[in-house]
Design an enzyme around this catalytic site. Structure first.
Site, mmCIF file in Angstrom:
data_model
loop_
_atom_site.group_PDB
_atom_site.id
_atom_site.type_symbol
_atom_site.label_atom_id
_atom_site.label_comp_id
_atom_site.label_asym_id
_atom_site.label_seq_id
_atom_site.Cartn_x
_atom_site.Cartn_y
_atom_site.Cartn_z
ATOM 1 N N LEU A 91 0.859 -1.189 0.000
ATOM 2 C CA LEU A 91 0.000 0.000 0.000
ATOM 3 C C LEU A 91 0.891 1.233 0.000
ATOM 4 C CD1 LEU A 91 -2.815 -0.769 2.636
ATOM 5 C CD2 LEU A 91 -3.149 -0.454 0.178
ATOM 6 N N ASP A 92 0.491 2.259 -0.757
ATOM 7 C CA ASP A 92 1.228 3.520 -0.756
ATOM 8 C C ASP A 92 1.162 4.169 0.628
ATOM 9 O OD1 ASP A 92 1.769 3.287 -3.472
ATOM 10 O OD2 ASP A 92 -0.077 4.333 -4.030
#
Length: 317
Positions: free
Chosen positions: A47-48
Site C-alpha cells: 500500500l502507498d
C-alpha cells in the site's frame, strides 16, 4: 505498553494489519519483525504511504502462503477528485492540469456514471507512472521522481464493481472548480485505483486524481479484523491466524492420516479416494493435529505437493 515479542507458533502465522496513513508497507513489516521476534516477515500486496487499510502479512513458515494470497481480489474505499490531474494520480503529487469551469460543468452525474460503467468489467489499464513496476531494472516511481516521463504499457485487469456516491461540486484550495466523489471499488489484483481515477477524469475531459484511498478487504479477509499500526508498534499479544485456518478458508480441505502427513511432508505422492476428494488446482492438506502439511494438487485421486509447510522451532525456517 510492552515491547516483549509475541509468541510465534512453530508454523508461523498470518497477521492482518490496518495500516495508518504515512506508514510505508516496509514500516509495517519492520514493526512486525520486532513484535513477532522474527526476521522472516513478508506481505501480500503493498500500500502507498497515503493509503490506509488492510495489509496481509505472513511470518515464519507461513510466508509460504503469501504467494497464494497475492492474487486475491481486493476492495477499496476511495475519494476521487475530478477537475485536476497530478503527476502521481493522487493528492501528494504536483498538479499538472486544471480543468476549465465549463468542462467541469459538463461533467454531469449522468456522464460520470456512464463513464464509470465503461471502466467496469474486463478492461485494459495503464498503471500509474508512480508505481513499483520496474522499467529497465529501475522502479517507475524512481524514474518519475528523477524527472523522466514514464508511460507504462496497458495490462488486463478486472473491475468487478465501481460504485459511485453522489458527486459533490465545489472549489479546491486554489478556487478552481472540482467534483469530489466517494467510491467503492472491487477489483482483481494488479488494478491501480489511482489509474482508475486518472482514466475517469481523462474520459470526462477534466482530469482526475485520488484524495483518499483505503483497502478494506483482501479476498475473504476484512480490515475490521486487523490490528492497527499503533498497537503493532506497542508490541505484545497480536491476533495471529494459524496457517491451517487461512488455507482452509481459501481452498478445499483434505484431511490426512498421520502416516499420509509424514509421507507428503517427505515429498511422496499420495493416493486418495477420488470420489471423496475431487480434482482441484489447490487443496489444503491437513494432518490429524490440525497442522497444515501443505497445499497440494489432486488429479484422478493422486496428490502432488505444491507448497509444503514444515514445522520448526520459533517459526524461523
Amino acid at each position: 505498553m510492552t515491547n516483549d515479542p509475541a509468541i510465534l507458533p512453530a508454523q508461523g502465522a498470518i497477521l492482518l494489519v490496518d495500516k495508518a496513513e504515512g506508514w510505508t508497507s516496509h514500516d509495517v513489516v519492520a514493526k512486525s519483525r520486532r513484535a513477532l521476534g522474527t526476521r522472516k516477515v513478508g506481505h501480500a500486496g503493498t500500500l502507498d504511504p497515503m493509503a490506509t487499510g488492510l495489509l496481509v502479512l505472513g511470518a515464519g513458515p507461513s510466508t509460504r502462503l503469501l504467494t497464494h494470497l497475492v492474487g486475491l481480489d481486493k476492495t477499496y474505499l476511495t475519494t476521487i477528485r475530478l477537475g485536476s490531474a497530478t503527476v502521481t494520480d493522487d493528492r501528494e503529487g504536483e498538479r499538472i492540469s486544471t480543468a476549465e469551469v465549463d468542462a467541469v460543468r459538463r461533467a454531469t452525474p449522468e456522464r460520470i456514471s456512464a463513464t464509470a460503467a465503461d471502466l467496469t468489467g474486463d478492461i485494459e489499464q495503464a498503471p500509474s507512472a508512480v508505481s513499483a513496476i520496474k522499467v529497465d531494472g529501475q522502479r517507475a516511481y524512481d524514474r518519475v521522481r528523477a524527472g523522466e516521463a514514464v508511460e507504462l504499457p496497458k495490462r488486463p485487469v478486472t473491475v468487478h464493481a465501481f460504485e459511485l456516491g453522489e458527486p459533490r461540486y465545489g472549489l479546491d484550495d486554489t478556487g478552481a472548480p472540482v467534483i469530489d466523489i466517494d467510491a467503492t471499488v472491487r477489483c482483481s489484483t494488479g488494478t491501480y485505483i489511482r489509474a482508475l481515477a486518472r482514466d475517469l477524469g481523462n474520459a470526462l475531459g477534466v482530469g482526475g486524481h485520488l484524495t483518499m484511498l483505503r483497502r478494506t478487504r483482501v479476498g475473504p479477509f476484512d480490515v475490521v479484523d486487523a490490528v492497527d499500526t499503533e498497537a503493532l508498534a506497542q508490541g505484545g499479544a497480536l491476533p495471529l491466524l494459524a496457517p491451517t485456518a487461512v488455507a482452509t478458508r481459501l481452498f478445499p480441505r483434505l484431511d490426512l492420516s498421520a502416516e499420509q502427513a509424514v509421507d507428503l511432508g517427505n515429498g511422496k505422492k499420495l493416493e486418495v479416494d477420488s470420489a471423496v476428494t475431487p480434482d482441484g488446482p489447490l487443496v489444503a492438506a491437513v494432518g490429524p493435529d490440525e497442522r497444515l502439511v501443505g497445499l497440494v494438487q489432486v488429479k484422478h485421486g493422486r496428490v502432488r505437493a505444491v507448497t509444503n509447510f514444515p514445522v520448526t522451532a520459533g517459526g524461523d525456517s
